[in-house]
Structure formats: structure tokens, C-alpha cells
Scaffold this motif. Structure first.
Motif, short mmCIF file in Angstrom:
data_model
loop_
_atom_site.label_atom_id
_atom_site.label_comp_id
_atom_site.label_asym_id
_atom_site.label_seq_id
_atom_site.Cartn_x
_atom_site.Cartn_y
_atom_site.Cartn_z
N ILE A 41 50.39 34.84 71.33
CA ILE A 41 50.48 35.44 70.00
C ILE A 41 49.13 36.08 69.73
CG2 ILE A 41 51.11 34.99 67.60
CD1 ILE A 41 53.14 34.00 69.73
N GLN A 42 49.02 37.38 69.95
CA GLN A 42 47.69 37.99 70.01
C GLN A 42 47.24 38.71 68.74
OE1 GLN A 42 47.56 40.38 73.55
NE2 GLN A 42 47.90 38.65 74.91
N LYS A 43 48.13 39.03 67.82
CA LYS A 43 47.68 39.87 66.69
C LYS A 43 47.54 39.10 65.39
CE LYS A 43 52.02 41.62 64.74
NZ LYS A 43 52.64 42.80 64.16
N HIS A 44 47.73 37.78 65.43
CA HIS A 44 47.65 36.99 64.20
C HIS A 44 46.47 36.03 64.26
CE1 HIS A 44 51.69 38.33 63.02
NE2 HIS A 44 52.01 38.16 64.28
N MET B 234 54.60 45.02 52.95
CA MET B 234 53.18 44.95 53.23
C MET B 234 52.63 43.53 53.11
SD MET B 234 52.63 48.03 53.96
CE MET B 234 50.85 48.09 54.04
N GLU B 235 53.43 42.57 52.63
CA GLU B 235 52.93 41.21 52.47
C GLU B 235 52.64 40.59 53.84
OE1 GLU B 235 55.78 38.54 50.74
OE2 GLU B 235 57.42 39.35 51.93
N GLU B 236 51.80 39.59 53.83
CA GLU B 236 51.35 38.97 55.07
C GLU B 236 52.50 38.34 55.85
OE1 GLU B 236 47.82 35.91 56.53
OE2 GLU B 236 48.43 35.96 54.43
N GLU B 237 52.53 38.62 57.13
CA GLU B 237 53.53 38.00 58.00
C GLU B 237 53.14 36.56 58.29
OE1 GLU B 237 55.58 41.36 60.87
OE2 GLU B 237 53.77 40.36 61.56
N ILE B 238 54.15 35.69 58.34
CA ILE B 238 53.92 34.30 58.74
C ILE B 238 54.49 34.13 60.13
CG2 ILE B 238 54.46 31.89 58.26
CD1 ILE B 238 54.61 32.57 55.32
#
Length: 350
Positions: free
Chosen positions: A146-149, A47-51
Motif C-alpha cells: 500500500i504505497q500511496k497512503h 475529495m474527502e480523505e480515503e480510508i
């Protein structure tokens, strides 16, 4: 007088609503599986934030992208998602390379870049045709790819990362800034290198101040330039400020008026960014972008300085997979041979 509703009827109604809620949740979880995305609620690490890290895989230099990815993956525990951008003809090669090497464990998405978006926006320049390759302009279109970040790291392929990429990702962007870059005047240790190879580190080195359109910008030619080979970007601000559209405007003006060329700053992708982001960007820690390693086959940094560096960048003509070049041992530590044998290192004894 309204009839009284029995307790049993109320309980029955509540039971029906509960069943409906359970069925609704089950049905609406299906698309996650269809999209090949999994969420493990019992594992907090998932669940940690994706880089998100964006790297291009260009024909003839895919080994560079592989080495960069390898160095990042090996030096962090962070949840990195690699966006590997390629042209339609090169995507199968880079996918096979990753899936048939120790990089098969990484999280990655391959995204096709359509060079047709550049039609009419690039002025042909014979002096350094390699700088006109379509993937050099991927950084202009980050929010479209890159659309979801909200926050994204973009890296040129000719880098290796020796630090933890989480640290670069944590770079603070000032309110209203769409990106952070490294100033070309920010690190005294690199000044001697700049002088020794006669390299420009001001706007004068990138823009043609003989042109009225450039003078009208009101930017002093002695203003320190920045290097867009390492970018920490805020995609919300990027879209809000129409950054991509602004960059395209200056590309078109260059086609018409020849406002900058690769004979000046050595990069037609840098000049529009210098114009659009002038006075409107945050700074990256200088040790997170030690550059100019590819500007001369002779000029070298001290080994101690390079060991302390978090990111090394071989910007310039002399790449570490070719010969001659400097500090190739540091780059080759992270190189993974091409399983297909198509990409080979050029070495004096090869």
C-alpha cells in the motif's frame, strides 16, 4: 538606447503564454484517466480523505473476507478504499465474487502477494499448518503493498465491524509510533473468557524464555501481549524505523533457533511483532477489538456486550463459517453467498 517594445507585442506574448498554460494542463490531465482514477472537482465528497482498509482473501476462507468487507461498507458513510490481498491463484475468484454481488459498489483494488518474499523466513510447524499460510504475513509488508497512503487499517479476515470504520481510522498514534494495537489485558469483560479457555495473554505465551536470545531482550515474561489482527498503521514511521526488515530478522532467527512456535501462542505471525513493537505502540479503543470468539465452541459473551462491541474477532480455531462455532448469527448477518458456489458454510444440517 534599447528599442521600445510596443504594447501590442506585450499583449501578444501574454496571449501565447496563456494558451500554452491551458494546453499544458490539458495534456497533463490525461494520465489520470489512463490510470482509471477520476477526480470530480464539483463534488466535495469525492475529495474527502480515503480510508484504506487491507484485508486478505485466502483460499478456503474467502467468505470471511467478503463478510468483513460487507460489514464495514454497510456501517459507514466514509470514503473507504479496500485493498484485497490475495495469491495469484485466488485473485480471479474474489474479484468475481465482489463484481457479481451487492459489493460491486465498493471501491477496491486487488493486490497480488508474492509468497517468495517469505523464502527462508518461516519455520515449518506441523502442529498448526494453517498458521503458516503466506497471507498471514501480509501485515509485515504493508508499506510495500500500500504505497500511496500514510495511515492504513489492517484487519484479519475473521472479523466483522459493527461500528463506523471512520472512528477506528481516527485512532491517535503517539509521535514516533508506527502502529496501534489492542492490549490483551485491556478489557475486564474479556478476562473471564481468557480464563475459561486457558488462553495466554502475556509474552510468556508467545516466546520461549528458555532461549538466551529471548531472555536477552529484557522483556518480562509477564508483560501483557497485544493482538495484531487489527492494526492502525503509520506507513511513514513504519518505513523510517525499518519495521519490515526488523520483523524479517526475527523470522530468520526463529528458523535458526526456534524462538517461538505455533504451539505456544497460536500464531507465528504474532511473536515477531511482539518483539519489534514492544513498548513502541499506541492503543486502540478496546471496544474496537473484541476477540477470542473462536477460542472455544462453548464459551460465549453476553448478547448485550456483543451488541455494544464495534468489532468482533473470531481468532482461534472455531471460525463462524465452520461448525462448531459461537455467535455465528452475528457473523452471518454480513455474509454474502458465493455466486460461483465454491465457498459454502458448514452447518450442522448441511
Amino acid at each position: 538606447i534599447l528599442p521600445l517594445v510596443s504594447v501590442n507585442q506585450i499583449l501578444l506574448l501574454l496571449l501565447v503564454l496563456t494558451v500554452c498554460a491551458i494546453l499544458y494542463r490539458k495534456v497533463h490531465q490525461v494520465p489520470l484517466a489512463l490510470r482509471n482514477e477520476t477526480v470530480d472537482l464539483e463534488n466535495p465528497e469525492e475529495m474527502e480523505e480515503e480510508i484504506p482498509v487491507v484485508i486478505c482473501a485466502a483460499a478456503g476462507r474467502m467468505g470471511a473476507a467478503v463478510a468483513a468487507i460487507s460489514s464495514i461498507y454497510s456501517n459507514t458513510e466514509a470514503n473507504v478504499l479496500f485493498y484485497i490481498i490475495g495469491l495469484k491463484t485466488t485473485i480471479p475468484h474474489i474479484r468475481k465474487w465482489i463484481e457479481n454481488s451487492k459489493l460491486k459498489e465498493i471501491k477496491f483494488k486487488v493486490v497480488e502477494f508474492n509468497p517468495m518474499v517469505l523464502k527462508g523466513k518461516i519455520r515449518q510447524d506441523a502442529s498448526r499448518p494453517e498458521l503458516l499460510q503466506p497471507l498471514n504475513f501480509v501485515r509485515f509488508y504493508l508499506p510495500l503493498l500500500i504505497q500511496k497512503h500514510e495511515k492504513v487499517i489492517y484487519l484479519d479476515d475473521d472479523v466483522i465491524v459493527q461500528g463506523d470504520i471512520q472512528e477506528l481510522y481516527n485512532t491517535k498514534l503517539a509521535p514516533g509510533h508506527a502502529a496501534a494495537f489492542s492490549d490483551d489485558c485491556d478489557l475486564p469483560s474479556t478476562h473471564e473468557m481468557v480464563r475459561s479457555v486457558g488462553m495466554q495473554n502475556t509474552y510468556m505465551g508467545f516466546l520461549d524464555y528458555r532461549k538466551q536470545a529471548i531472555r536477552d531482550l529484557g522483556i518480562s515474561p509477564s508483560t501483557c501481549s497485544f493482538n495484531p489482527g487489527v492494526i492502525v498503521g503509520n506507513m511513514t514511521e513504519w518505513k523510517h524505523q525499518w519495521i519490515t526488515q526488523q520483523l524479517e530478522k526475527w523470522m530468520r532467527r526463529n528458523v535458526e533457533e526456534n524462538l517461538y512456535s505455533s504451539t505456544l501462542g497460536g500464531g507465528v505471525a504474532t511473536s515477531p511483532m511482539l518483539i519489534v513493537f514492544h513498548g513502541k505502540y499506541s492503543s486502540i479503543n478496546p471496544m474496537w477489538h473484541i476477540r477470542h470468539l473462536g477460542w472455544s465452541p462453548d464459551a460465549r459473551y453476553s448478547e448485550q456486550f456483543l451488541q455494544e462491541a464495534k468489532l468482533l474477532h473470531w481468532n482461534g480455531r472455531y471460525k463462524p463459517w465452520d461448525y462448531p462455532s459461537v455467535h455465528t448469527d452475528l457473523w452471518e448477518n454480513w455474509f454474502i453467498p458465493d455466486p460461483s458456489g465454491k465457498f459454502k458454510l458448514t452447518r450442522p444440517d448441511s
